[in-house]
Write a protein that holds these residues in place. Sequence first.
Motif, PDB file in Angstrom:
ATOM      1  N   GLY A 775       0.812  -1.209   0.000  1.00  0.00           N
ATOM      2  CA  GLY A 775       0.000   0.000   0.000  1.00  0.00           C
ATOM      3  C   GLY A 775       0.845   1.258   0.000  1.00  0.00           C
ATOM      4  N   VAL A 776       0.222   2.391  -0.415  1.00  0.00           N
ATOM      5  CA  VAL A 776       0.909   3.667  -0.471  1.00  0.00           C
ATOM      6  C   VAL A 776       1.150   4.176   0.961  1.00  0.00           C
ATOM      7  N   GLY A 777       2.294   4.802   1.165  1.00  0.00           N
ATOM      8  CA  GLY A 777       2.619   5.406   2.454  1.00  0.00           C
ATOM      9  C   GLY A 777       3.360   4.491   3.387  1.00  0.00           C
ATOM     10  N   VAL A 778       3.540   3.249   3.007  1.00  0.00           N
ATOM     11  CA  VAL A 778       4.285   2.329   3.860  1.00  0.00           C
ATOM     12  C   VAL A 778       5.756   2.678   3.753  1.00  0.00           C
ATOM     13  N   THR A 779       6.473   2.720   4.859  1.00  0.00           N
ATOM     14  CA  THR A 779       7.891   3.102   4.826  1.00  0.00           C
ATOM     15  C   THR A 779       8.826   1.908   4.864  1.00  0.00           C
ATOM     16  N   PRO A 821      11.504   6.951  -3.176  1.00  0.00           N
ATOM     17  CA  PRO A 821      12.497   7.554  -2.256  1.00  0.00           C
ATOM     18  C   PRO A 821      13.058   6.507  -1.283  1.00  0.00           C
ATOM     19  N   VAL A 822      14.023   5.696  -1.801  1.00  0.00           N
ATOM     20  CA  VAL A 822      14.574   4.581  -1.013  1.00  0.00           C
ATOM     21  C   VAL A 822      15.685   5.098  -0.119  1.00  0.00           C
ATOM     22  N   ASN A 823      15.685   4.602   1.144  1.00  0.00           N
ATOM     23  CA  ASN A 823      16.781   4.898   2.067  1.00  0.00           C
ATOM     24  C   ASN A 823      17.775   3.732   2.103  1.00  0.00           C
ATOM     25  N   GLN A 884       6.485   9.728   1.486  1.00  0.00           N
ATOM     26  CA  GLN A 884       5.903  10.543   0.432  1.00  0.00           C
ATOM     27  C   GLN A 884       6.279   9.992  -0.943  1.00  0.00           C
ATOM     28  N   TYR A 885       5.369   9.251  -1.580  1.00  0.00           N
ATOM     29  CA  TYR A 885       5.611   8.771  -2.941  1.00  0.00           C
ATOM     30  C   TYR A 885       4.264   8.472  -3.569  1.00  0.00           C
ATOM     31  N   LEU A 886       4.232   8.510  -4.879  1.00  0.00           N
ATOM     32  CA  LEU A 886       3.002   8.293  -5.617  1.00  0.00           C
ATOM     33  C   LEU A 886       2.695   6.808  -5.736  1.00  0.00           C
ATOM     34  N   ALA A 887       1.430   6.518  -5.929  1.00  0.00           N
ATOM     35  CA  ALA A 887       1.057   5.126  -6.205  1.00  0.00           C
ATOM     36  C   ALA A 887       1.530   4.741  -7.604  1.00  0.00           C
ATOM     37  N   GLY A 888       1.787   3.489  -7.801  1.00  0.00           N
ATOM     38  CA  GLY A 888       2.239   3.007  -9.121  1.00  0.00           C
ATOM     39  C   GLY A 888       3.213   1.830  -8.989  1.00  0.00           C
ATOM     40  N   THR A 889       3.739   1.411 -10.130  1.00  0.00           N
ATOM     41  CA  THR A 889       4.690   0.293 -10.144  1.00  0.00           C
ATOM     42  C   THR A 889       6.085   0.837 -10.305  1.00  0.00           C
ATOM     43  N   TYR A 890       6.986   0.444  -9.335  1.00  0.00           N
ATOM     44  CA  TYR A 890       8.373   0.889  -9.363  1.00  0.00           C
ATOM     45  C   TYR A 890       9.276  -0.316  -9.658  1.00  0.00           C
TER      46      TYR A 890
END
Length: 905
Positions: A775-779, A821-823, A884-890
Amino acid sequence: MRNTKRLQAKMTHMALASIVVAGLVAPVVQTTPLLGGILHDTEIAAAATALDTVAKAGMVISGNKPITGKSTQINLMPTSGYTKDSSGMSIYTLPEPVATTGIDTSQHQTKVLYTDGSGALKYSKVGAGETNGTFDVVQNTTAGQTATFMMNSNPAPAGSKNPNIYAEVEAQTVGTFAGPLYTNYHIGGSGSGATKYTIMSNGYYTGSWVTGGDNYNVFANITGYAVMADSATPVKLDHVKPTATTNTKWDLPSGYSWSNVKKVYFSGASGFSEKDQMIVSGTINMPDMTKAGKYTLTSRMSMTSSDGTTGIDTNAVNVNILPIQYTDTGKLTSDVKVYDASGNDITSQNATYSGHSATIDQKLTSSLSSDMTNQTYVINGIGTLKAPVTITNNDNEDVSGLMTTKPAIAYYDKNNKSLPSYVGAARAVVSNLTIQGGTSFHIKATMNEDAGSYSAVAGQLFTTYNNDKQSGTAAKDSAGNEIASTYMWKTVGVLTQSTKFTDEKGNDITSQNGTYKGNYVNVDQTVSNTTGAAITGATYFVRTTGTATFTGAISVLDASGKDITSSVAVTYYKADGSTTTDPTQANRAVVGNVTVPLKTTDSTTGVTTPGKVEIKASYKAGTTKAYKTTGTLYKAFDASTFTGTTYQDVDGKDITSGDYAWQLGSVSGNVNYVDKETGKTISSTAYTQAPGSAFGLTIPDKYIQEDGLTSTTIPTNGGDVNIPVLALTEASVTNPNPAGTTDKTQAAKDTESNNGKRIDGLTISQVPSYSVNAGVGVTSVDLTADKNQNKIKYTNLKNAPVRLLVAASALTNSEHGVKLPVNSIMMGTKNIYADGYAGNGLVAGEGAEYVTAGKDDTTDKNPVEDGQHTITLPGTLQINTDSQYLAGTYSGKITYSIIEDDLSN
């Protein structure tokens, strides 16, 4: 030693989901090659520069004396002197004698007449169907000899009126015709008595009693032709009708020569009547009378047809030119001398001389003017030849090579078996011998004594000779005596030896001294005694060099072949000089207490048999390449030094076999291909072949022989041959991705100097890909290995230690082109995130080292599955991001780099 330089290559494999696969191949191995390779006396006279010469006595003429000069031939072809008879016919009467020159009124006849320089008439005449008429003339030294010929036809048949006729004269050799021909005819029933055979007409009539009136010519409708040697087309002869007092010739037209005429013929309708006969005459050139030979003139005649085939009768005259007969006043003489071993003349002591040998010297001298060719000189003896037969001049120089034909000398034993040399020969045949007129030479043969009471040597010259029957036609000197001599002498007796070398199959290899190659050599040495006393207490010493050893015990036999080994004492020695009771450990032996018995003579037959002892030994090759085997009979022997005083033969030569040199036949072993870096054998090939021979190399797959060797040399002793090889590592490798995604290959990276090394060998066959739905927003999210496949599979050429480096790229949304935005991306405890540009399919850097797997590691780091090594990775990857990132396939990629450090081994 270790080399710190290193080659690395990286292979990148891309995955579809959030994964990338890459494998790096970097094995390096190499080598320094090794290996290297390694290989009758006949006493004759010195060559001469000239034959000895004598004056030729010369030739005298003894028969068929040559004729010189030439005389006028009998004229059978008159051109003038014709007179009219009562009927108006122009006639001519041939000269006497009628038997020679006259016309045969009953048949077709041809005659040739020749008067030689002495005035003697030679002639031959042949009738119908005869072709073997001949006359003989002797060679004539004067050029330009000629003869005359005349041919008369058979009478025209009854009732004939103007019949068609054909008349032909053909010479055996071109150039026989000396000039034009003439025709006449004989009127049937003309003349009386002898004149009816000698009267002929030129064919011209002045009367009018025949149709045609005055000047009627019976040859008016006949045509003459000449056939040339160089053309099949006949040439028409020129002819004008005769007159009342002359005859006219049949001649060649301008531009042609009688020297090129092969034959002449006449055909057409004649003016003849019943019983008339046609006559053709002319002059012919005699052939080259300086040479003997047979020459033929042929006549063909028909009085009924002009076609050349119908009603033809053929006859021929043959002229034999006889050779001048000479008698050679020269002579062939023979002078025989016999000498002892010291060169003393013992010719007068035939049958009384006592000695070991005798040399017969037969001198042949020819004062003849001609050569005697293809003669055969045969030497026989009771005994055997001591040296080759020689053909020499007075200075004892070899003249065989100066003769018109080089003689051939063959040698035979007493059973007429051919031998390769004079050794053991009881007979010699000198064939193809030319005794040149005006020369002399010596034939010399030395015969050793026989075992019996007497020995002999004989020589004889033959004009023809049959070697199988050992007989022929004896040559004789000018006095009629056979050229032969025999010399006998009393035997003194000698000690001799003969040695035969055979291989393990019993094949005779004696003649291969110095060239034989094999694993076994048998020595069979016989010592013969024809002296007046037995040899007792002798020592026989047999040995070989190198590492060969006896195959078994030595055996000793008497003359009958009976084993008498128990009567001698045999001691065997090893190569170091120590004794042994095991012959197979020894390479030499001392045979003591040897007896060579006295000769025996059969009281009934008188045949003498030498006393003999035969000693046999057999060797098997060892590890050395070359050997020399020798057997010697000693009077006194020191076993501590293996030396002593030898028995000798009549010529002062040791009773020994001499050195027989041989080489190892074949050796066995393996050619091993050895990894230069690890020292381990990669593969081996067995061999069995001769020492020093070449062995072609087949380098194992994925290895090289860095010195470029394509073959090696089989060592002298066989055994292992190690070929150093170097493992190869490929410069770039493309491996299929089990997921079926696109492959890209990254070029090899040379971190330092290559130093001439090559790369080849490490392959990666399987790597994992990872994906997740979140899901979106998971860190923090865990990616799971696709299909639960979380193992890397690889093949390592050298099974050397490897390092696994893993690097993950940035993940990009393909719809709007932004990065996640990968750490960090954690593989277990290792952060493998190496932010790079995802679009180019490559990852910057090599990544984090995940694991080091050793070749001897038994943990689960690199167990073997399906013949490949494996490294098991975590089943999940943990990605830590900002919220903070958009939904979609990365999507991104992971690069797997396996590095083999060959130099660490």
